[in-house]
Design a protein around this motif. Structure first.
Motif, PDB file in Angstrom:
ATOM      1  N   HIS A  74      -8.672  -2.372  -2.500  1.00 13.17           N
ATOM      2  CA  HIS A  74      -9.474  -1.527  -2.020  1.00 13.17           C
ATOM      3  C   HIS A  74     -10.875  -1.643  -2.258  1.00 13.17           C
ATOM      4  O   HIS A  74     -11.617  -1.099  -1.579  1.00 13.17           O
ATOM      5  N   CYS A  90       0.791  -1.203   0.133  1.00 14.24           N
ATOM      6  CA  CYS A  90      -0.087   0.029   0.045  1.00 14.24           C
ATOM      7  C   CYS A  90       1.087   1.248  -0.103  1.00 14.24           C
ATOM      8  O   CYS A  90       0.932   2.095  -0.889  1.00 14.24           O
ATOM      9  N   GLU A 145      -2.606  -5.433  -3.049  1.00 12.68           N
ATOM     10  CA  GLU A 145      -1.507  -5.076  -2.335  1.00 12.68           C
ATOM     11  C   GLU A 145      -1.038  -6.263  -1.569  1.00 12.68           C
ATOM     12  O   GLU A 145      -1.644  -7.143  -1.109  1.00 12.68           O
ATOM     13  N   ASP A 203      -3.560   0.265   5.627  1.00 13.13           N
ATOM     14  CA  ASP A 203      -4.361  -1.031   5.269  1.00 13.13           C
ATOM     15  C   ASP A 203      -3.889  -2.228   5.510  1.00 13.13           C
ATOM     16  O   ASP A 203      -3.658  -3.110   4.636  1.00 13.13           O
ATOM     17  N   LYS A 216       0.506   9.485   0.147  1.00 16.90           N
ATOM     18  CA  LYS A 216      -0.741   8.737   0.483  1.00 16.90           C
ATOM     19  C   LYS A 216      -1.884   9.691   0.823  1.00 16.90           C
ATOM     20  O   LYS A 216      -1.620  10.636   1.440  1.00 16.90           O
TER      21      LYS A 216
HETATM   22 MN    MN Z   1      -4.027   0.780  -0.003  1.00 18.91          MN
END
Ligand code: MN
Ligand code: PEP
Length: 358
Positions: free
Chosen positions: A296, A126, A322, A333, A155
């Motif tokens: 996601h 991620c 991921e 995540d 991010k």
């Molecule tokens: Mn992610």
């Protein structure tokens, strides 16, 4: 009045209706022609000043029996219908549309020809957290003969207090690892000003769900020649998604991969609702390759594999997921990233499920 007279009058009205139809149809063709000229000039279709001028001319010549307001109302409907015709023409003319280009666009990244009819894969953490963390995932990716590595350096987080990514430092780590393992880098950019400095470190500019309608970012990504992975917005319709891609392509960059990543619905069992039907619709409507991000969209490790199988079965050009060496301690995540063993199993099972092994 005799019945015969009434019939005659009715016949005249019928004839008049047909004449009116002929006239408004001819008018519509002229309006379409004007629309095409305006499109070439790049000017707006709706011109309120011109519309006011037309209405004034009509009213000045109105000798009754209709009130001016009635005449205005009737003609405004005719104008509106003409404008809608122009918009229909415009929709057909979207550069991302199959109507504009029949053959599939193939995006070549590091020798991976995405959109060639075979499945392709993007794996990675991620977020970039350290050299060692990225290298461990890169080794597993390379071990599968894959060519693309993802990782978030910038991010976009819901909370400003959550880990925001390592920024340019993160991109440098990704690039170093990617060079060592001969992989191409897919990484998100959130600020148009970061595109230029990032160009040396990434191979694919990812535009995330939260930025799908950040038009300045889309335009900036379109202005460079790097491939773009465009993710669907959290609540974006497919029309909005395609128009977001249009912002990129209209700047001259056709190397776009669309990525369905789940949309927000009332369902709470998954993080988002994977809109699987978006895949064949986008494939039909556009000439661009379509990916599905199973991480996601589902937010659940336990259904990553069936979701990925469904994506490929329904015609996706590839899958993104991921992978983290130790998801339990991941800075983002952590609930849904696969560890290396889970990744090995996921990839093996996914390949085994395909009709023809790749
Ligand atoms: Mn992610
Ligand atoms: C990501 O892929 O790192 C990401 C943040 O996804 P999305 O923009 O789809 O939420």
């Amino acid at each position: 009045m005799s019945n015969q007279e009434l019939d005659q009058l009715r016949n005249s009205v019928d004839e008049m209706n047909l004449k009116l139809l002929e006239l408004i149809s001819e008018r519509a063709k002229l309006v379409q022609e004007i629309g095409r000229v305006k499109e070439k000039q790049g000017s707006y279709r709706y011109d309120p000043v011109r519309e006011r001028g037309m209405l004034n001319l009509i009213k000045e010549n109105n000798e009754g029996p209709f009130e001016n307001s009635t005449v205005e109302h009737i003609f405004k409907e005719i104008f509106k219908a003409g404008l809608e015709l122009q918009e229909d023409d415009h929709r057909k003319a979207l550069l991302v549309s199959r109507k504009k280009k029949q053959e599939d666009t193939i995006v070549n990244i590091n020798g991976d020809t995405i959109g060639d009819g075979k499945p392709h894969f993007i794996f990675g953490p991620c977020a970039v957290e350290s050299y060692e963390q990225v290298a461990e995932v890169a080794k597993a990716v390379k071990g599968k003969g894959l060519k693309l590595l993802r990782g978030g350096a910038f991010k976009p987080r819901t909370s400003p207090y959550d880990f925001q990514g390592l920024g340019l430092e993160g991109l440098k780590i990704l690039k170093k690892v990617a060079d060592e393992y001969d992989l191409a880098v897919v990484s998100e950019i959130v600020n148009p000003a970061d595109i230029e400095p990032a160009l040396d470190y990434l191979d694919v500019i990812q535009i995330g769900a939260r930025n799908m309608q950040n038009f300045e970012l889309l335009k900036a990504a379109g202005a460079v020649k790097k491939p773009v992975l465009l993710k669907r917005g959290l609540s974006a319709t497919l029309e909005e998604f395609m128009n977001a891609a249009e912002y990129i392509i209209s700047q001259g960059n056709e190397n776009i991969i669309l990525c369905e990543r789940g949309i927000r619905t009332y369902e709470k069992a998954t993080r988002n609702t994977l809109d699987i039907s978006a895949v064949p619709i986008l494939k039909q409507e556009t000439h661009l390759p379509v990916f599905v991000d199973v991480t996601h969209s589902t937010g659940r490790r336990d259904i990553l594999l069936p979701a990925a199988k469904a994506a490929l079965a329904i015609g996706a050009d590839g899958v993104m997921a991921e992978v983290h060496p130790d998801p339990a301690v991941a800075l983002s995540d952590s609930a849904q990233q696969m560890d290396i063993d889970q990744f090995d199993h996921f990839y093996k099972e996914l390949l085994n499920s395909l009709p023809v092994h790749v």
